[in-house]
Scaffold this active site. Structure first.
Site, mmCIF file in Angstrom:
data_model
loop_
_atom_site.group_PDB
_atom_site.id
_atom_site.type_symbol
_atom_site.label_atom_id
_atom_site.label_comp_id
_atom_site.label_asym_id
_atom_site.label_seq_id
_atom_site.Cartn_x
_atom_site.Cartn_y
_atom_site.Cartn_z
ATOM 1 N N GLY A 217 94.727 20.168 53.139
ATOM 2 C CA GLY A 217 94.566 20.710 54.159
ATOM 3 C C GLY A 217 93.312 19.905 55.136
ATOM 4 O O GLY A 217 92.674 19.908 55.942
ATOM 5 N N GLU B 16 93.458 9.149 56.298
ATOM 6 C CA GLU B 16 93.828 8.366 55.101
ATOM 7 C C GLU B 16 93.056 7.211 54.764
ATOM 8 O O GLU B 16 93.474 5.992 54.691
ATOM 9 C CB GLU B 16 95.273 7.702 55.554
ATOM 10 N N GLN C 195 91.256 6.442 52.499
ATOM 11 C CA GLN C 195 91.451 5.644 51.226
ATOM 12 C C GLN C 195 92.225 4.404 51.031
ATOM 13 O O GLN C 195 92.175 3.635 50.340
ATOM 14 C CB GLN C 195 92.080 6.663 50.200
ATOM 15 N N CYS D 234 100.047 26.899 38.236
ATOM 16 C CA CYS D 234 99.333 28.162 37.827
ATOM 17 C C CYS D 234 98.976 28.901 38.907
ATOM 18 O O CYS D 234 98.445 30.097 38.689
ATOM 19 C CB CYS D 234 98.373 28.056 36.709
HETATM 20 P P1 ADP Z 1 96.250 16.830 53.179
HETATM 21 O O1 ADP Z 1 96.059 16.040 54.479
HETATM 22 O O2 ADP Z 1 95.307 17.199 52.642
HETATM 23 O O3 ADP Z 1 97.542 16.247 52.544
HETATM 24 P P2 ADP Z 1 97.460 18.664 55.185
HETATM 25 O O4 ADP Z 1 96.576 19.141 56.137
HETATM 26 O O5 ADP Z 1 98.559 17.791 55.744
HETATM 27 O O6 ADP Z 1 97.063 18.334 53.844
HETATM 28 O O7 ADP Z 1 98.550 20.038 54.712
HETATM 29 C C1 ADP Z 1 97.993 21.008 54.387
HETATM 30 C C2 ADP Z 1 99.073 22.162 54.233
HETATM 31 O O8 ADP Z 1 100.087 21.784 53.334
HETATM 32 C C3 ADP Z 1 98.683 23.657 54.168
HETATM 33 O O9 ADP Z 1 98.232 24.295 55.247
HETATM 34 C C4 ADP Z 1 100.229 24.129 53.692
HETATM 35 O O10 ADP Z 1 101.009 24.387 54.938
HETATM 36 C C5 ADP Z 1 100.824 22.985 53.085
HETATM 37 N N1 ADP Z 1 100.838 22.918 51.691
HETATM 38 C C6 ADP Z 1 101.973 22.576 50.792
HETATM 39 N N2 ADP Z 1 101.746 22.634 49.383
HETATM 40 C C7 ADP Z 1 100.477 23.204 49.345
HETATM 41 C C8 ADP Z 1 99.909 23.667 48.273
HETATM 42 N N3 ADP Z 1 100.336 23.583 46.895
HETATM 43 N N4 ADP Z 1 98.485 24.172 48.508
HETATM 44 C C9 ADP Z 1 98.119 24.346 49.572
HETATM 45 N N5 ADP Z 1 98.668 24.129 50.860
HETATM 46 C C10 ADP Z 1 100.131 23.353 50.882
HETATM 47 MG MG MG Z 2 96.577 14.321 55.221
HETATM 48 ZN ZN ZN Z 3 97.112 24.868 37.303
#
Ligand code: ADP
Ligand code: MG
Ligand code: ZN
Length: 182
Positions: free
Chosen positions: A16, A85, A87, A144
């Site tokens: 998120g 992004e 990183q 999990c």
């Molecule tokens: P990040 O930028 O950290 O990659 P995003 O803000 O783009 O994350 O996306 C977050 C969203 O991803 C959550 O609100 C949910 O809809 C989705 N999502 C998909 N897989 C997962 C997961 N395993 N745990 C939590 N959210 C997930």
């Molecule tokens: Mg992102």
């Molecule tokens: Zn786990």
């Protein structure tokens, strides 16, 4: 009023980070602060000049591949500057964001804290060290249901970045994480 400072939103993929960055940029915009959002063009979701989350939230963003590009495309009037992004940028990003904060700008940085091997990613350790405010976001472990803190690569490629391959990763907890891929 001096509002300068550095905020870092960090964590694994799907935790998120982008949603939270977009939320913070949006609220500043609503308060009529001039904002500028940057997005690293290496991300496959950088399409049509937008920064987009996995949940399809999006805002217009400026693409920049390097810190030199961040500098040259910077809007001098922006009070709040978001960088997603982070990183992917080299360590020159550290003096860049320091300068911005010293000049009273509010810098909000989102980026992966660690890579698919579980190692610190790019300049994120330094950015986390110099920030006034740090948020570690968490996902849900896809194995999990526990606390997802790691980015699991699905497959055996050893490239640091697989461009255009969101399907190649999932969130895992410390226990279920297999560094380097499955
Ligand atoms: P990040 O930028 O950290 O990659 P995003 O803000 O783009 O994350 O996306 C977050 C969203 O991803 C959550 O609100 C949910 O809809 C989705 N999502 C998909 N897989 C997962 C997961 N395993 N745990 C939590 N959210 C997930
Ligand atoms: Mg992102
Ligand atoms: Zn786990």
């Amino acid at each position: 009023m001096y509002r300068g400072g550095i905020e870092v939103i960090s964590g694994c993929m799907f935790s998120g980070k982008t949603e939270e960055l977009l939320r913070r940029i949006r609220r500043s915009e609503l308060a009529r602060l001039p904002v500028q959002l940057f997005k690293h063009a290496l991300d496959d979701r950088y399409t049509g000049g937008h920064c987009e989350s996995h949940s399809s939230m999006k805002l217009p963003a400026t693409g920049a591949m390097t810190v030199a590009e961040l500098r040259s495309k910077l809007n001098p009037n922006a009070q709040v500057i978001g960088i997603d992004e982070a990183q992917f940028y080299d360590e020159e990003i550290v003096p860049f964001v320091m300068e911005l904060a010293d000049r009273g700008r509010q810098v909000i940085i989102a980026g992966l804290d660690s890579d698919f091997r579980g190692l610190p990613f790019g300049a994120m350790p330094q950015l986390l060290a110099i920030a006034e405010n740090v948020c570690k976001m968490h996902a849900v472990c896809m194995v999990c249901g526990g606390n997802g803190t790691q980015t699991q690569r699905l497959g055996t490629s050893q490239e640091l970045v697989i461009v255009g391959a969101t399907d190649s990763y999932e969130a895992r907890c410390r226990q279920c994480f297999r560094p380097g891929g499955v």
